[in-house]
Structures are given as structure tokens and as C-alpha cells.
Scaffold this active site. Structure first.
Site, short mmCIF file in Angstrom:
data_model
loop_
_atom_site.label_atom_id
_atom_site.label_comp_id
_atom_site.label_asym_id
_atom_site.label_seq_id
_atom_site.Cartn_x
_atom_site.Cartn_y
_atom_site.Cartn_z
N ARG A 50 35.04 -117.37 -59.80
CA ARG A 50 34.13 -116.92 -60.86
C ARG A 50 33.04 -116.07 -60.24
O ARG A 50 32.00 -116.59 -59.82
CB ARG A 50 33.53 -118.12 -61.58
CG ARG A 50 34.55 -118.96 -62.34
CD ARG A 50 33.88 -120.16 -62.99
NE ARG A 50 34.82 -120.96 -63.75
CZ ARG A 50 34.50 -122.08 -64.40
NH1 ARG A 50 33.24 -122.52 -64.36
NH2 ARG A 50 35.41 -122.75 -65.08
N ASP A 52 29.88 -113.57 -59.84
CA ASP A 52 28.62 -113.48 -60.57
C ASP A 52 28.41 -112.08 -61.14
O ASP A 52 29.14 -111.14 -60.83
CB ASP A 52 27.45 -113.81 -59.64
CG ASP A 52 27.43 -115.26 -59.22
OD1 ASP A 52 27.97 -116.10 -59.96
OD2 ASP A 52 26.87 -115.56 -58.15
N ARG A 202 26.26 -114.67 -50.52
CA ARG A 202 25.04 -113.87 -50.63
C ARG A 202 23.87 -114.51 -49.88
O ARG A 202 23.00 -113.81 -49.34
CB ARG A 202 24.69 -113.64 -52.09
CG ARG A 202 25.65 -112.68 -52.80
CD ARG A 202 25.43 -112.65 -54.29
NE ARG A 202 24.04 -112.33 -54.61
CZ ARG A 202 23.50 -112.54 -55.82
NH1 ARG A 202 24.20 -113.11 -56.78
NH2 ARG A 202 22.25 -112.21 -56.03
#
Length: 255
Positions: A50, A52, A202
Site C-alpha cells: 500500500r 503512500d 522514507r
């Protein structure tokens, strides 16, 4: 009904992410709407990851079920027609066994992160890289990255809204290297694991960028990891440099 695996490429900028959300543009929602044009019923598809808002994909994998009579080639062509003008493409499609699951059958996810290091504003690469205006020392960044490889409690590098049951994950590979392009020097991160926590990649990149810029010592990454405290993490990088570039399965459906 026959089950099909879809290899999907998309530009993440227009979307709130992969996951369908009411009244908001998502990659999942766009593909499900295209499937409904071909087979008039409600469709729910599952994906390997999934991503972002703003995150891109070169090889996301999802699966769907369609009535008898559809072939992989016909399905991919029809989906690409109905996905226009969304920046989404079905780059491969294959019929798979009924027990294939895009998420639960996956053995590895591979991500690429791109940082462009130049002072002049990005033009052709705008929205596709994280641009910083200073040089980065990739050797120091790799030294810091080495502390993250292996099985660890990654609480420090986990979003506070992460829904995973445990912060313990195994990071199989994290390589930092420099690439010379026509637009300037890019620093790339090749990151691989069976699964990831929310914002984990990230968080890695944002922290390691501080090492490359000279603000953190490489050994500070190990200390941050050991702290098991989100407050010990460096800045979280923006999403536009991140790409889902591969998903590994015991039997590659697209081989």
C-alpha cells in the site's frame, strides 16, 4: 472465476496513495473502476504493497478475478484503455492459480529511492526525485545503512500511525550508491525486505541523508536504532523520490 495478476506502473502525484478512500483519487480506486467498466459489478483488488500519497511504482502487483473468456492480453489492453487519462499502466498481466495472492504470496518487496543533488531547480525530474542542494557522501551513508541491515526492532523508523502488529522486521538489503545522469548526480537507495513498516524506507532515507550531509555521524544511526524511540529518527524524506520497483514470489507469475 479465473484469477489474474497485474503488474502496474503509476505516477503517484495525483493520488492519495494506493488504497481506496471515499471521494478521493487512489490507484486502487481507479483500477477497480476500470474493472467495473469491463465486468459490471463491484470489484475489490489486493496489492503487494500500500504505497503512500505521492509514492510511485514501476512494478506494483495486484490480483483480480474476471469471468471466463477473458485472456491476460485482452484484460491488460482493456484496462489500459479505460484507465486513461490516469497515469497508471498495466505493463503485464498473467493468469495465476486460485491460491495466488498479491500480498500474502509475496516473499520480497524492493524499493528504490532517488535523491537529486544539484542547486538548480529540477525540471524534467520534478516530482520524481527528492532534490537537495548539497553534495552527499555515499560512503558515510552506507556505513550508517549497514547498522540497519538484519532483524531489528525498528520502532525508531516506524510511523506513529503504523498498524503493523510488531515493529520487528528483517531488512535484507540496503545499498546506497551514486548515479551520474544528464540532470546531475543522483544518490540511489536499493532497499529490500519481505515486508516494511509504514514510512520505514522514507525514515531510513531521511536519516541517512543527514549522515551524507555531515550533520550526523554514521554511528548515530546505530544509536537511533537502539533507542527504539520515534523521536530518535532523523527527518522523514518526502514521498516523490520513492518507487516500488519489484515484488518477489516463489513462482514469478510474469516469467
Amino acid at each position: 472465476m479465473p484469477r489474474f495478476a497485474l503488474k502496474i506502473e503509476y505516477h503517484g502525484a495525483p493520488f492519495v496513495g494506493w488504497q481506496r478512500q471515499p471521494d478521493l483519487p487512489s490507484v486502487q480506486g481507479a483500477i477497480e473502476a476500470a474493472l467495473a467498466r469491463l465486468d459490471k459489478r463491484e470489484h475489490t483488488i489486493s496489492a503487494a504493497g500500500r504505497t503512500d500519497a505521492g509514492v510511485h511504482a514501476m512494478a506494483q502487483v495486484a490480483h483480480c478475478e474476471m469471468p471466463e473468456g477473458w485472456t491476460a492480453f485482452r484484460l491488460s489492453e482493456a484496462l489500459n484503455f479505460h484507465l486513461k487519462p490516469n497515469p497508471i499502466a498495466i505493463v503485464d498481466c498473467a493468469e495465476v492459480p486460485s491460491d495466488f495472492h498479491a500480498r500474502f504470496s509475496a516473499m520480497e518487496r524492493r524499493y528504490l529511492f532517488r535523491i537529486l543533488t544539484r542547486r538548480a531547480p529540477a525540471t524534467h525530474q520534478a516530482g520524481l526525485v527528492w532534490q537537495v542542494k548539497h553534495d552527499l557522501d555515499v560512503d558515510l551513508m552506507q556505513q550508517g545503512a549497514n547498522a540497519l541491515i538484519g532483524r531489528h526492532d525498528f520502532t525508531t523508523f516506524r510511523s506513529t500511525i503504523c498498524q503493523a502488529d510488531s515493529p520487528v522486521k528483517t531488512l535484507d538489503h540496503l545499498q546506497v550508491f551514486q548515479v551520474q545522469t544528464q540532470q546531475g548526480v543522483e544518490v540511489h537507495f536499493d532497499v529490500r525486505a519481505r515486508s516494511f513498516l509504514h514510512n520505514q524506507v522514507r525514515s531510513f532515507v531521511g536519516t541517512l541523508e543527514r549522515v551524507g550531509a555531515g550533520s550526523w555521524k554514521p554511528e548515530a544511526v546505530s544509536k537511533a536504532l537502539s533507542a527504539r524511540n520515534r523521536a530518535a529518527c532523523g527527518p522523514v524524506s518526502p514521498p516523490q523520490g520513492l518507487y516500488l520497483v519489484g515484488v518477489g514470489y516463489p513462482d514469478d507469475p510474469f516469467a
